[in-house]
Scaffold this active site. Structure first.
Site, PDB file in Angstrom:
ATOM      1  N   CYS A 166      21.664   3.052 100.057  1.00 42.28           N
ATOM      2  CA  CYS A 166      22.423   2.129  99.208  1.00 42.28           C
ATOM      3  C   CYS A 166      21.879   0.708  99.401  1.00 42.28           C
ATOM      4  O   CYS A 166      20.740   0.432  99.035  1.00 42.28           O
ATOM      5  CB  CYS A 166      23.914   2.236  99.517  1.00 42.28           C
ATOM      6  SG  CYS A 166      24.960   1.309  98.379  1.00 42.28           S
ATOM      7  N   ASP A 212      25.129   8.794  89.098  1.00 41.30           N
ATOM      8  CA  ASP A 212      25.112   7.421  89.624  1.00 41.30           C
ATOM      9  C   ASP A 212      24.314   6.538  88.666  1.00 41.30           C
ATOM     10  O   ASP A 212      23.275   5.987  89.024  1.00 41.30           O
ATOM     11  CB  ASP A 212      24.477   7.435  91.020  1.00 41.30           C
ATOM     12  CG  ASP A 212      24.598   6.101  91.750  1.00 41.30           C
ATOM     13  OD1 ASP A 212      25.421   5.266  91.345  1.00 41.30           O
ATOM     14  OD2 ASP A 212      23.845   5.913  92.732  1.00 41.30           O
ATOM     15  N   HIS A 243      26.764   8.911  93.953  1.00 37.48           N
ATOM     16  CA  HIS A 243      26.216   7.930  94.886  1.00 37.48           C
ATOM     17  C   HIS A 243      26.602   8.351  96.312  1.00 37.48           C
ATOM     18  O   HIS A 243      27.629   8.979  96.531  1.00 37.48           O
ATOM     19  CB  HIS A 243      26.802   6.559  94.553  1.00 37.48           C
ATOM     20  CG  HIS A 243      26.154   5.422  95.286  1.00 37.48           C
ATOM     21  ND1 HIS A 243      24.955   4.883  94.899  1.00 37.48           N
ATOM     22  CD2 HIS A 243      26.550   4.722  96.378  1.00 37.48           C
ATOM     23  CE1 HIS A 243      24.637   3.893  95.715  1.00 37.48           C
ATOM     24  NE2 HIS A 243      25.585   3.781  96.624  1.00 37.48           N
TER      25      HIS A 243
END
Length: 275
Positions: A166, A212, A243
Site C-alpha cells: 500500500c 481495487d 486492496h
C-alpha cells in the site's frame, strides 16, 4: 536454524533511523537485503512477521520505521494506539476513512476518553498518507539501502531490493526511481510513480487486486511509460481481490492470492539479487 530479529538504530543522512532487522543466524557471509516497507499501520506485528518470512528465505530483511522521528516514534503513533485506530477504522464504512465529517460522526459515538485518543492518532496516522511526506520517506529508505550496502556487516557489498505494501508499495517503486543501484522493487497494491520513470534502473513486479480500481486504474499508464523507456515491469492483477489482500490481520485477506504472490515475489527477488 532460527530467525534472529531485533530493533536496531543506525545513523541516516537526516538523523537516526529505527528499523526492525531479521536474519537466519549465524551470518557467515554477507547476504542480499530485502527492505520491507510498511503499510499505513507502521512496522506492526504483521510487518514484523513479513520481515521474518523473508529472513527465513535466506535474506537479511529490514523494515525501517517510517513513523519514527530521528529514531523515536511519537507517542500518538505508538503501536497500541495505532492498533486501536486500525480496529476502529475497520469497524466503520471504508468511505468514512477519508471523509472528515463522516469519520467524526463515527468517532463521536465512542466513549469520551476514546474519542480523544482516536482523534489524535488518526490525525497523525492519516497524515502519513500526505504526498508531502513522500520525499522524507524516500530519503529514509535510501539511507537504509546505503547502510545495508556500505556499512552493515551482514549485508555489506550485497544487492538491496525492496517489498512494500500500500503506502509502502508506492514507496518501493519510488525507491527504484531514486536509487540507481537498487536491485529490484516488489509493489503490493501501491500507487505507481508519475515522474522520472526514465530514472528507473531495475525491474519492478506489482501485485494488485481486481476489486481495487483506485490503484488498478493507474497501472496501464505506468505500464505504457515503463515500456516507452525500455524498463522491466510486470503487473499481476488477481480477479476479485480487494486492496490489502496480503495482510492476514485484515478482513481483506485472501490466502490463495497471498500464497501465490509471496511465491512469485521470492522468485523475483532471487532473480534480481543473484550473485
Amino acid at each position: 536454524m532460527p530467525v534472529h530479529s531485533e530493533w536496531r538504530t543506525f545513523a541516516g543522512t537526516d538523523g537516526d533511523v529505527r528499523a526492525y532487522f531479521a536474519s537466519v543466524e549465524p551470518v557467515a557471509e554477507p547476504r542480499p537485503t530485502v527492505i520491507v516497507i510498511q503499510e499505513m499501520w507502521g512496522v506492526d506485528a504483521h510487518i514484523r512477521d513479513v520481515v521474518e518470512r523473508f529472513a527465513a528465505a535466506g535474506y537479511v530483511a529490514i523494515a525501517p520505521d517510517l513513523f519514527a522521528e530521528n529514531g523515536v516514534r511519537p507517542e500518538d503513533l505508538g503501536e497500541e494506539k495505532v492498533k486501536e485506530a486500525k480496529d476502529f477504522l475497520h469497524s466503520i464504512p471504508h468511505q468514512a476513512w477519508f471523509n472528515p465529517d463522516i469519520r467524526e460522526e463515527e468517532i463521536s459515538k465512542q466513549p469520551h476518553d476514546r474519542q480523544l485518543t482516536l482523534r489524535a492518532t488518526l490525525t497523525k496516522l492519516l497524515g502519513v498518507l500526505d504526498p508531502s511526506k513522500s520525499e522524507g520517506f524516500v530519503n529514509l529508505l535510501k539511507a537504509t539501502a546505503d547502510y545495508a550496502r556500505n556499512t552493515y556487516s551482514h549485508t555489506k557489498g550485497m544487492p538491496v531490493s525492496s517489498v512494500g505494501f500500500c503506502l509502502g508499495g508506492a514507496l518501493s517503486a519510488a525507491l527504484a526511481v531514486n536509487d540507481p543501484r537498487h536491485a529490484g522493487s516488489v509493489v503490493f497494491y501501491g500507487r505507481p510513480p508519475k515522474e522520472n520513470i526514465d530514472n528507473i534502473q531495475c525491474p519492478i513486479l506489482g501485485f494488485y487486486g481486481g476489486n481495487d480500481p483506485n490503484i488498478t486504474n493507474l497501472i496501464p499508464a505506468f505500464e505504457e511509460e515503463m515500456k516507452k523507456f525500455g524498463k522491466s515491469f510486470e503487473a499481476i492483477v488477481y480477479p476479485n481481490a480487494p486492496h490489502a489482500f496480503f495482510n492476514d490481520t485484515n478482513p481483506t485477506y485472501n490466502a490463495r492470492y497471498a500464497r501465490d504472490s509471496f511465491a512469485k515475489a521470492l522468485t523475483f527477488l532471487h532473480q534480481v539479487t543473484a550473485e
